[in-house]
Design a protein around this motif. Structure first.
Motif, mmCIF file in Angstrom:
data_model
loop_
_atom_site.group_PDB
_atom_site.id
_atom_site.type_symbol
_atom_site.label_atom_id
_atom_site.label_comp_id
_atom_site.label_asym_id
_atom_site.label_seq_id
_atom_site.Cartn_x
_atom_site.Cartn_y
_atom_site.Cartn_z
ATOM 1 N N SER A 17 0.811 -8.936 9.905
ATOM 2 C CA SER A 17 0.951 -8.110 8.706
ATOM 3 C C SER A 17 2.118 -8.595 7.850
ATOM 4 O O SER A 17 1.995 -8.715 6.623
ATOM 5 C CB SER A 17 1.131 -6.642 9.088
ATOM 6 N N ASP A 18 3.250 -8.873 8.511
ATOM 7 C CA ASP A 18 4.413 -9.378 7.770
ATOM 8 C C ASP A 18 4.078 -10.703 7.090
ATOM 9 O O ASP A 18 4.456 -10.937 5.927
ATOM 10 C CB ASP A 18 5.603 -9.559 8.716
ATOM 11 N N HIS A 19 3.367 -11.555 7.844
ATOM 12 C CA HIS A 19 2.984 -12.849 7.273
ATOM 13 C C HIS A 19 2.020 -12.662 6.105
ATOM 14 O O HIS A 19 2.117 -13.343 5.067
ATOM 15 C CB HIS A 19 2.360 -13.728 8.356
ATOM 16 N N GLY A 20 1.070 -11.746 6.269
ATOM 17 C CA GLY A 20 0.111 -11.481 5.206
ATOM 18 C C GLY A 20 0.777 -10.938 3.952
ATOM 19 O O GLY A 20 0.433 -11.331 2.829
ATOM 20 N N LYS A 21 1.730 -10.044 4.128
ATOM 21 C CA LYS A 21 2.453 -9.502 2.973
ATOM 22 C C LYS A 21 3.270 -10.597 2.293
ATOM 23 O O LYS A 21 3.375 -10.632 1.057
ATOM 24 C CB LYS A 21 3.361 -8.360 3.423
ATOM 25 N N LYS A 22 3.851 -11.464 3.121
ATOM 26 C CA LYS A 22 4.618 -12.575 2.556
ATOM 27 C C LYS A 22 3.705 -13.496 1.755
ATOM 28 O O LYS A 22 4.058 -13.947 0.655
ATOM 29 C CB LYS A 22 5.301 -13.351 3.688
ATOM 30 N N MET A 23 2.520 -13.757 2.304
ATOM 31 C CA MET A 23 1.554 -14.602 1.598
ATOM 32 C C MET A 23 1.158 -13.974 0.263
ATOM 33 O O MET A 23 1.065 -14.659 -0.767
ATOM 34 C CB MET A 23 0.303 -14.817 2.468
ATOM 35 N N LYS A 24 0.930 -12.681 0.288
ATOM 36 C CA LYS A 24 0.545 -11.996 -0.942
ATOM 37 C C LYS A 24 1.658 -12.056 -1.980
ATOM 38 O O LYS A 24 1.411 -12.280 -3.174
ATOM 39 C CB LYS A 24 0.180 -10.541 -0.644
ATOM 40 N N LYS A 25 2.896 -11.867 -1.507
ATOM 41 C CA LYS A 25 4.040 -11.932 -2.423
ATOM 42 C C LYS A 25 4.154 -13.336 -3.020
ATOM 43 O O LYS A 25 4.411 -13.491 -4.222
ATOM 44 C CB LYS A 25 5.318 -11.557 -1.676
ATOM 45 N N GLU A 26 3.968 -14.355 -2.167
ATOM 46 C CA GLU A 26 4.042 -15.731 -2.665
ATOM 47 C C GLU A 26 2.938 -15.995 -3.689
ATOM 48 O O GLU A 26 3.156 -16.687 -4.691
ATOM 49 C CB GLU A 26 3.929 -16.704 -1.494
ATOM 50 N N LYS A 27 1.748 -15.457 -3.433
ATOM 51 C CA LYS A 27 0.649 -15.631 -4.392
ATOM 52 C C LYS A 27 0.969 -14.947 -5.714
ATOM 53 O O LYS A 27 0.670 -15.484 -6.786
ATOM 54 C CB LYS A 27 -0.646 -15.080 -3.802
ATOM 55 N N GLN A 28 1.548 -13.749 -5.626
ATOM 56 C CA GLN A 28 1.910 -13.046 -6.861
ATOM 57 C C GLN A 28 2.964 -13.820 -7.640
ATOM 58 O O GLN A 28 2.903 -13.909 -8.877
ATOM 59 C CB GLN A 28 2.410 -11.640 -6.521
ATOM 60 N N GLU A 29 3.938 -14.391 -6.906
ATOM 61 C CA GLU A 29 4.964 -15.200 -7.575
ATOM 62 C C GLU A 29 4.344 -16.450 -8.185
ATOM 63 O O GLU A 29 4.692 -16.841 -9.308
ATOM 64 C CB GLU A 29 6.054 -15.579 -6.569
ATOM 65 N N ARG A 30 3.422 -17.063 -7.422
ATOM 66 C CA ARG A 30 2.751 -18.258 -7.937
ATOM 67 C C ARG A 30 1.915 -17.905 -9.170
ATOM 68 O O ARG A 30 1.862 -18.680 -10.137
ATOM 69 C CB ARG A 30 1.861 -18.862 -6.844
ATOM 70 N N TYR A 48 -7.662 -7.426 2.739
ATOM 71 C CA TYR A 48 -7.257 -8.051 4.000
ATOM 72 C C TYR A 48 -6.748 -7.028 5.016
ATOM 73 O O TYR A 48 -5.994 -7.389 5.921
ATOM 74 C CB TYR A 48 -6.159 -9.077 3.745
ATOM 75 N N GLY A 49 -7.154 -5.782 4.876
ATOM 76 C CA GLY A 49 -6.681 -4.756 5.794
ATOM 77 C C GLY A 49 -5.667 -3.853 5.115
ATOM 78 O O GLY A 49 -5.126 -4.156 4.046
ATOM 79 N N SER A 50 -5.381 -2.732 5.758
ATOM 80 C CA SER A 50 -4.481 -1.737 5.161
ATOM 81 C C SER A 50 -3.073 -2.281 4.982
ATOM 82 O O SER A 50 -2.332 -1.822 4.108
ATOM 83 C CB SER A 50 -4.458 -0.482 6.032
ATOM 84 N N ASN A 51 -2.679 -3.261 5.817
ATOM 85 C CA ASN A 51 -1.333 -3.834 5.726
ATOM 86 C C ASN A 51 -1.368 -5.360 5.657
ATOM 87 O O ASN A 51 -0.449 -6.027 6.131
ATOM 88 C CB ASN A 51 -0.498 -3.385 6.932
ATOM 89 N N GLU A 52 -2.454 -5.899 5.079
ATOM 90 C CA GLU A 52 -2.602 -7.354 4.920
ATOM 91 C C GLU A 52 -2.617 -8.089 6.258
ATOM 92 O O GLU A 52 -2.340 -9.292 6.325
ATOM 93 C CB GLU A 52 -1.478 -7.926 4.037
ATOM 94 N N GLU A 53 -2.966 -7.370 7.337
ATOM 95 C CA GLU A 53 -2.893 -7.988 8.662
ATOM 96 C C GLU A 53 -3.947 -9.060 8.887
ATOM 97 O O GLU A 53 -3.778 -9.951 9.735
ATOM 98 C CB GLU A 53 -3.014 -6.915 9.764
ATOM 99 N N PHE A 54 -5.056 -9.011 8.141
ATOM 100 C CA PHE A 54 -6.119 -10.007 8.320
ATOM 101 C C PHE A 54 -5.946 -11.214 7.397
ATOM 102 O O PHE A 54 -6.700 -12.182 7.498
ATOM 103 C CB PHE A 54 -7.489 -9.370 8.074
ATOM 104 N N ALA A 55 -5.001 -11.153 6.470
ATOM 105 C CA ALA A 55 -4.834 -12.222 5.480
ATOM 106 C C ALA A 55 -4.603 -13.601 6.113
ATOM 107 O O ALA A 55 -5.163 -14.605 5.650
ATOM 108 C CB ALA A 55 -3.703 -11.880 4.523
#
Length: 529
Positions: A151-164, A405-412
């Motif tokens: 989940s932490d990794h998925g949220k980080k990925m999402k944040k990086e995508k938003q920044e990108r 990707y799930g309620s907490n981005e855990e599947f991302a």
């Protein structure tokens, strides 16, 4: 003394309640429904259809249509018997199984009137079930920690995508501005190029007109040559006698030019003037000339055994460039043949023209303008391509951000990975959020079973749906249902095809290890106790 007596009274009261509870709860009734069975009152069927004396309850005769009066016998076909199964999970069984000689309840209470000799093994079964539940609970606890990391990794990925995505927005503005600038420069360069090339275009057009005029004159001379050959008295009129004297019209090679052969050429007319020959006669004569030349050449080959020199240019106009031998053809008048000679003549003239040499064709100043315009076009194309690349990446990121990707981005973190499972016949390849496919173990083409279509589990993230796969032979498009289960690693663990073209898979992953599962196991253990 009185204190001891009071204690005895309380104990006696508790014992009486316990005894009375056993009386208030008829055989086969769950504790939750015991209050509906009151011994000192009439019993009303659960469906309200009848009210009967309480002594009719469990009298082995079905009085209620819903079978509620016979919870402890097999009298009612639609009744149910409640197995208490103390120490294990309570159980409801069809009343038809009561006293059938088979032990269905682990405490044996369903066989109270038979000699089935049921052994009460509820404690052993309950212990095994509770141990399994504890193992699952421990699995979930360990997996939930891994899920938290995912989940932490998925949220980080999402944040990086938003920044990108934010960066791409800025880059797109800059790229579009650069594209506009390059477009202006290209327009200016092309304008200067067009002005410089205009005089050369005029020269080229004049040259083309001159060449076309020469070709037209050459063609007219060639047509007039054949007109003169037929017009033997040179009075500029071709008569029937002159046609009959021209051997080319002898299409059947019998030595005589018949009236039909004359009519083919002249039609309903009795003679041709030069203009009539040009408009009507020449298109009819041309295929005859070609056939005549082919016949002559074939005869020469038979006599000499080698290819004789060409007598004129008509052979080239009908001969394929890749073929060394021509089959014999009977002369026919075909509409499509009319343009063959003209087309070939144009090709011959075109082949004689030298390839243009731009360096020698234009003066130095014009050549520089052309090169400058080429550079401007190249730079504009590069700027336009950069905008398209940014837009493509931007769309991919937006699609990914909007994906569930799930309620907490855990599947991302699973996106972009693929997992395989092999049975006796196939190797299955599962790529979360993309597609699933199979290929034969013995080798062969890969078959797409479906594309990502969304979550379909009862708890949303319990199952995935993949549809729109390749169509089965005389069947529907393939589709797949993937059950998502808790596990300490991500792996595809089973595959089946319960229905034609419909596939079922089990996939384990720490991303499915939610702590809510522990509550389910704890509730299960509570029911056993």
């Amino acid at each position: 003394m009185f204190q001891v007596y009071d204690i005895l009274l309380v104990f006696q009261f508790i014992l009486s309640l316990a005894c009375s509870s056993s009386v208030l709860k008829p055989r086969g009734v769950a504790l939750s429904k015991a209050s509906l069975y009151v011994p000192n009152a009439d019993f009303t069927c659960f469906d309200g259809s009848y009210t009967i004396p309480f002594v009719y309850v469990n009298d082995d005769y079905c009085d209620c249509q819903d079978g509620s009066d016979e919870p402890g016998t097999s009298a009612c076909p639609n009744g149910t018997f409640y197995c208490t199964n103390a120490g294990h999970t309570p159980q409801l069984i069809p009343s038809s199984r009561v006293n059938d000689g088979i032990c269905d309840c682990c405490d044996g209470t369903d066989e109270y009137a038979t000699h089935a000799n049921c052994v009460n093994n509820c404690d052993a079964l309950g212990y095994a079930a509770r141990e399994e539940a504890r193992q699952k609970e421990e699995l979930v606890r360990q997996g939930s920690e891994l899920m938290r990391q995912l989940s932490d990794h998925g949220k980080k990925m999402k944040k990086e995508k938003q920044e990108r995505l934010h960066q791409l927005e800025k880059q797109k503005q800059e790229a579009e501005y650069l594209k506009q600038e390059k477009e202006k420069l290209k327009a200016e360069a092309e304008s200067s190029e067009n002005v410089a090339l205009e005089k050369y275009r005029l020269i080229e057009e004049q040259e083309k007109k001159k060449v076309a005029e020469e070709e037209k004159n050459a063609q007219m001379q060639e047509i007039f040559k054949f007109f003169s050959d037929i017009d033997q008295n040179h009075d500029e009129i071709i008569t029937i006698d002159e046609v009959q004297a021209y051997g080319v019209f002898d299409t059947n090679k019998d030595g005589v030019i018949s009236d039909e052969e004359v009519q083919y050429f002249l039609g309903a007319a009795e003679s041709y003037s030069w203009s009539q020959f040009h408009d009507i006669g020449w298109p009819r004569l041309k295929p005859l000339l070609i056939a005549y030349q082919q016949q002559v050449e074939a005869e020469n080959q038979q006599q000499t055994g080698s290819t004789s020199p060409k007598s004129n240019d008509f052979d080239d106009q009908d001969r394929s460039e890749e073929s060394d031998h021509e089959p014999d053809h009977e002369p026919e008048a075909k509409e499509g043949d009319e343009g063959d000679l003209d087309d070939k003549e144009e090709e011959d003239h075109a082949s004689e023209e030298p390839s243009p040499d731009h360096s020698a064709k234009y003066d130095e100043e014009t050549q520089q303008l052309i090169e400058s315009a080429n550079r401007a076009r190249s730079e504009y194309d590069e700027a336009e391509r950069a905008v398209r690349d940014i837009e493509r990446e931007k769309k991919q990121i937006e699609d990914s951000i909007n994906k569930d990707y799930g309620s907490n981005e855990e599947f991302a973190p699973l996106e972009g990975e693929c997992f395989e499972y092999t049975d006796r016949e196939y190797t299955y390849k599962f790529c979360p959020f993309d597609q699933i496919s199979q290929r034969p173990v013995s080798g062969g083409m890969e078959t797409r079973l479906g594309n990502w279509a969304g979550w379909i589990g009862p708890n949303k993230y319990d199952a995935m749906k993949y549809d729109g796969g390749q169509t089965c032979w005389n069947g529907p498009p393939r589709s797949a249902h993937i059950n998502i289960l808790c596990g300490l690693e991500s792996a595809l663990i089973s595959a089946s095809e319960p229905n034609r073209c419909e596939y079922l898979f089990d996939f384990i992953t720490p991303a499915a290890c939610h702590l809510d599962l522990i509550k389910q196991y704890e509730q299960h253990e509570h029911d056993e106790l």
